[in-house]
Design a protein around this motif. Structure first.
Motif, mmCIF file in Angstrom:
data_model
loop_
_atom_site.group_PDB
_atom_site.id
_atom_site.type_symbol
_atom_site.label_atom_id
_atom_site.label_comp_id
_atom_site.label_asym_id
_atom_site.label_seq_id
_atom_site.Cartn_x
_atom_site.Cartn_y
_atom_site.Cartn_z
ATOM 1 N N MET A 1 0.843 -1.169 0.000
ATOM 2 C CA MET A 1 0.000 0.000 0.000
ATOM 3 C C MET A 1 0.889 1.233 0.000
ATOM 4 N N GLU A 2 0.627 2.155 -0.918
ATOM 5 C CA GLU A 2 1.443 3.358 -1.043
ATOM 6 C C GLU A 2 0.924 4.435 -0.097
ATOM 7 N N GLN A 3 1.834 5.050 0.650
ATOM 8 C CA GLN A 3 1.457 6.114 1.561
ATOM 9 C C GLN A 3 1.675 7.467 0.903
ATOM 10 N N THR A 4 0.722 8.353 1.111
ATOM 11 C CA THR A 4 0.909 9.702 0.588
ATOM 12 C C THR A 4 1.650 10.521 1.639
ATOM 13 N N PRO A 5 2.642 11.284 1.205
ATOM 14 C CA PRO A 5 3.406 12.062 2.179
ATOM 15 C C PRO A 5 2.560 13.184 2.761
ATOM 16 N N ASP A 6 2.831 13.493 4.013
ATOM 17 C CA ASP A 6 2.163 14.599 4.686
ATOM 18 C C ASP A 6 2.658 15.901 4.063
ATOM 19 N N LYS A 7 1.745 16.817 3.747
ATOM 20 C CA LYS A 7 2.159 18.053 3.099
ATOM 21 C C LYS A 7 2.797 19.042 4.055
ATOM 22 N N ARG A 8 2.734 18.770 5.350
ATOM 23 C CA ARG A 8 3.377 19.642 6.338
ATOM 24 C C ARG A 8 4.760 19.106 6.675
ATOM 25 N N PRO A 9 5.765 19.985 6.770
ATOM 26 C CA PRO A 9 7.084 19.521 7.200
ATOM 27 C C PRO A 9 7.055 19.145 8.675
ATOM 28 N N LEU A 10 8.046 18.406 9.100
ATOM 29 C CA LEU A 10 8.137 17.990 10.494
ATOM 30 C C LEU A 10 8.416 19.195 11.386
ATOM 31 N N ALA A 11 8.017 19.090 12.645
ATOM 32 C CA ALA A 11 8.283 20.155 13.612
ATOM 33 C C ALA A 11 9.783 20.321 13.784
ATOM 34 N N CYS A 12 10.213 21.562 13.913
ATOM 35 C CA CYS A 12 11.631 21.817 14.097
ATOM 36 C C CYS A 12 11.820 22.809 15.234
ATOM 37 N N PRO A 13 12.932 22.750 15.913
ATOM 38 C CA PRO A 13 13.162 23.714 16.986
ATOM 39 C C PRO A 13 13.375 25.109 16.410
ATOM 40 N N LEU A 14 13.146 26.122 17.228
ATOM 41 C CA LEU A 14 13.274 27.496 16.765
ATOM 42 C C LEU A 14 14.683 27.857 16.318
ATOM 43 N N THR A 15 15.665 27.058 16.674
ATOM 44 C CA THR A 15 17.031 27.369 16.285
ATOM 45 C C THR A 15 17.296 27.068 14.812
ATOM 46 N N ASP A 16 16.391 26.358 14.142
ATOM 47 C CA ASP A 16 16.606 25.954 12.753
ATOM 48 C C ASP A 16 15.753 26.732 11.750
ATOM 49 N N GLU B 1 -4.427 32.222 5.520
ATOM 50 C CA GLU B 1 -5.285 31.870 4.371
ATOM 51 C C GLU B 1 -4.504 31.196 3.254
ATOM 52 N N ASP B 2 -3.202 31.452 3.147
ATOM 53 C CA ASP B 2 -2.402 30.835 2.089
ATOM 54 C C ASP B 2 -1.793 29.493 2.520
ATOM 55 N N HIS B 3 -2.142 29.017 3.707
ATOM 56 C CA HIS B 3 -1.627 27.734 4.199
ATOM 57 C C HIS B 3 -2.316 26.593 3.460
ATOM 58 N N PRO B 4 -1.587 25.530 3.116
ATOM 59 C CA PRO B 4 -2.183 24.405 2.366
ATOM 60 C C PRO B 4 -3.351 23.725 3.079
ATOM 61 N N ASP B 5 -3.391 23.775 4.410
ATOM 62 C CA ASP B 5 -4.469 23.127 5.152
ATOM 63 C C ASP B 5 -5.669 24.041 5.400
ATOM 64 N N GLY C 1 -14.598 28.522 4.893
ATOM 65 C CA GLY C 1 -15.845 28.196 5.565
ATOM 66 C C GLY C 1 -15.670 27.355 6.823
ATOM 67 N N GLN C 2 -14.433 27.006 7.167
ATOM 68 C CA GLN C 2 -14.152 26.226 8.372
ATOM 69 C C GLN C 2 -13.510 27.133 9.422
ATOM 70 N N HIS C 3 -13.375 26.629 10.633
ATOM 71 C CA HIS C 3 -12.797 27.418 11.721
ATOM 72 C C HIS C 3 -11.290 27.591 11.566
ATOM 73 N N ASN C 4 -10.583 26.589 11.096
ATOM 74 C CA ASN C 4 -9.141 26.641 10.875
ATOM 75 C C ASN C 4 -8.356 27.048 12.119
ATOM 76 N N SER D 1 2.327 28.569 10.944
ATOM 77 C CA SER D 1 1.085 28.477 10.173
ATOM 78 C C SER D 1 0.035 29.484 10.635
ATOM 79 N N ILE D 2 0.280 30.157 11.755
ATOM 80 C CA ILE D 2 -0.690 31.100 12.310
ATOM 81 C C ILE D 2 -0.698 32.389 11.491
ATOM 82 N N GLY D 3 -1.898 32.839 11.145
ATOM 83 C CA GLY D 3 -2.020 34.071 10.374
ATOM 84 C C GLY D 3 -3.038 35.034 10.935
ATOM 85 N N THR D 4 -3.857 34.593 11.883
ATOM 86 C CA THR D 4 -4.927 35.433 12.419
ATOM 87 C C THR D 4 -5.129 35.128 13.899
ATOM 88 N N LEU D 5 -5.466 36.176 14.651
ATOM 89 C CA LEU D 5 -5.820 36.018 16.060
ATOM 90 C C LEU D 5 -7.269 36.423 16.236
#
Length: 166
Positions: A1-16, A79-83, A87-90, A148-152
C-alpha cells in the motif's frame, strides 16, 4: 500500500528557522504584544464596568457572588496555508487566560518589565509572554504550527456566578 506524504514539514526547533520564518515569527510576536495590551485594557474596562454595575445591584440587597474574567485567544491558520479550508474554523490552537480571580491586579497579562530570554540564539527580539506561552505550552515547541498562524481572534468574557446560601 502506497502512503501519501504529509504536506506539512516535520516540527523543528526554533534554532533551525530561516530568515523569512524569523520575520514571520517577529511579526507574530508584535501582534501578540498588541494583543496583550488590548487584553489588559479591555480587562480593566470590564472590571471597572462590572464594579459599577455590581455596586448599584448590591445597594438594595445582600448578595454573595463569584466573578470570573477570562481572555480567550484563538490562533487561526493563514489563508495561504495548504491546510486552510474556506468556511471552516481553521483553529491552530486556543489559549484561555484567567484574569479574575486567578490573577491579582498587580499581576497583569502584559509584563514589559519581566520578559523571558529569547528562544532564538543571536536574535534580538524580546519575545512576549503570550508568544512564549503559545510556543512552549500550547504548541509544545512545534515551529511548523507556530509559522502556520495568520490570524488572532481575542475574546474577553466576564462570567458572573451567583452563590446563594440559606
Amino acid at each position: 500500500m502506497e502512503q501519501t506524504p504529509d504536506k506539512r514539514p516535520l516540527a523543528c526547533p526554533l534554532t533551525d528557522v530561516r530568515e523569512l520564518e524569523l520575520n514571520r515569527l517577529s511579526m507574530l510576536n508584535e501582534q501578540l504584544v498588541q494583543a496583550e495590551q488590548w487584553i489588559d485594557r479591555r480587562s480593566r474596562e470590564m472590571v471597572g464596568a462590572y464594579g459599577l454595575a455590581a455596586a448599584q445591584a448590591r445597594h438594595g440587597e445582600q448578595m454573595d457572588e463569584d466573578v470570573e474574567l477570562v481572555a480567550t485567544v484563538l490562533f487561526l491558520l493563514r489563508e495561504d496555508h495548504p491546510d486552510f479550508l474556506h468556511g471552516q474554523h481553521n483553529v491552530v490552537t486556543r489559549i484561555d487566560m484567567p484574569i479574575l480571580p486567578a490573577a491579582s491586579r498587580g499581576d497583569n497579562v502584559r509584563r514589559d518589565d519581566v520578559r523571558p530570554a529569547s528562544p532564538l540564539p543571536d536574535f534580538s527580539v524580546k519575545w512576549c509572554s503570550l508568544f512564549l506561552n503559545l510556543y512552549e505550552r500550547a504548541l509544545q515547541g512545534d515551529t511548523v504550527k507556530l509559522l502556520s498562524i495568520g490570524t488572532l481572534c481575542i475574546n474577553v468574557v466576564l462570567a458572573q456566578q451567583q452563590l446563594r446560601s440559606w
